[in-house]
Design a protein around this motif. Structure first.
Motif: not given
Length: 181
Positions: A96-97, A117-120, A125-126, A174-175
């Motif tokens: 989570v950032f 944003r959240m990214l796995r 897809d990013a 970065i959170e």
């Protein structure tokens, strides 16, 4: 059958066959649009473009007097603040950032304010460079990075705000990291 009918039938058959041949030639041209372009020329053109892009990124970070590091993947980055934690994300973890995206010319992309944003990692897809670089940082870290086009939106861009072959500048905080269970 009269001679006229025979000639007309022969002419019609020849016309159909010649149209079919022309159609096949046109279809082959559509299937390989680069058939007349030398592969070595394409490779050399791409090398020249990548060199010019790298020079533009170097000029960008030097103009701003960044104290930067160049990652082995070609991403230029600098750490603005270390968060003090040692946890780093790995494949499957969710990062989570907050981020702001810009082009090298300073044009903000999508949002003026930082976007959450959240990214796995390695599963969504990013931009591939974003996945790679987020693995280096911990909660509380603030960084700026320039992703070369081949690690950002590639040759075509995003078909919206990012044009063809555009490097992207990210400012990221970065959170938290949600580890995969």
């Amino acid at each position: 059958m009269s001679v006229m009918k025979h000639l007309a039938l022969t002419a019609a058959v020849m016309l159909v066959l010649s149209c079919g041949q022309r159609n096949k030639e046109a279809q082959n041209a559509l299937e390989d649009p680069h058939q007349n372009i030398d592969r070595e020329q394409l490779i050399e053109m791409n090398r020249k473009y990548l060199k010019a892009e790298n020079q533009a990124i170097e000029a960008y970070v030097k103009d701003r007097k960044w104290d930067y590091t160049v990652h082995s993947n070609g991403v230029y980055y600098r750490i603005l603040k270390k968060g003090g934690q040692s946890l780093k994300p790995k494949e499957g973890d969710v990062v989570v950032f907050r981020s702001v995206m810009e082009l090298l010319n300073g044009k903000r992309l999508y949002e003026e304010a930082p976007t959450r944003r959240m990214l796995r990692i390695d599963r969504e897809d990013a931009e591939i460079g974003l996945h790679e670089m987020l693995k280096l940082f911990s909660p509380g870290d603030s960084v700026q990075m320039v992703l070369p086009s081949y690690l950002a939106f590639g040759l075509a861009g995003d078909l919206d705000e990012v044009g063809m072959r555009q490097p992207i500048v990210y400012s990221i905080k970065i959170e938290k990291i949600q580890t995969q269970q």
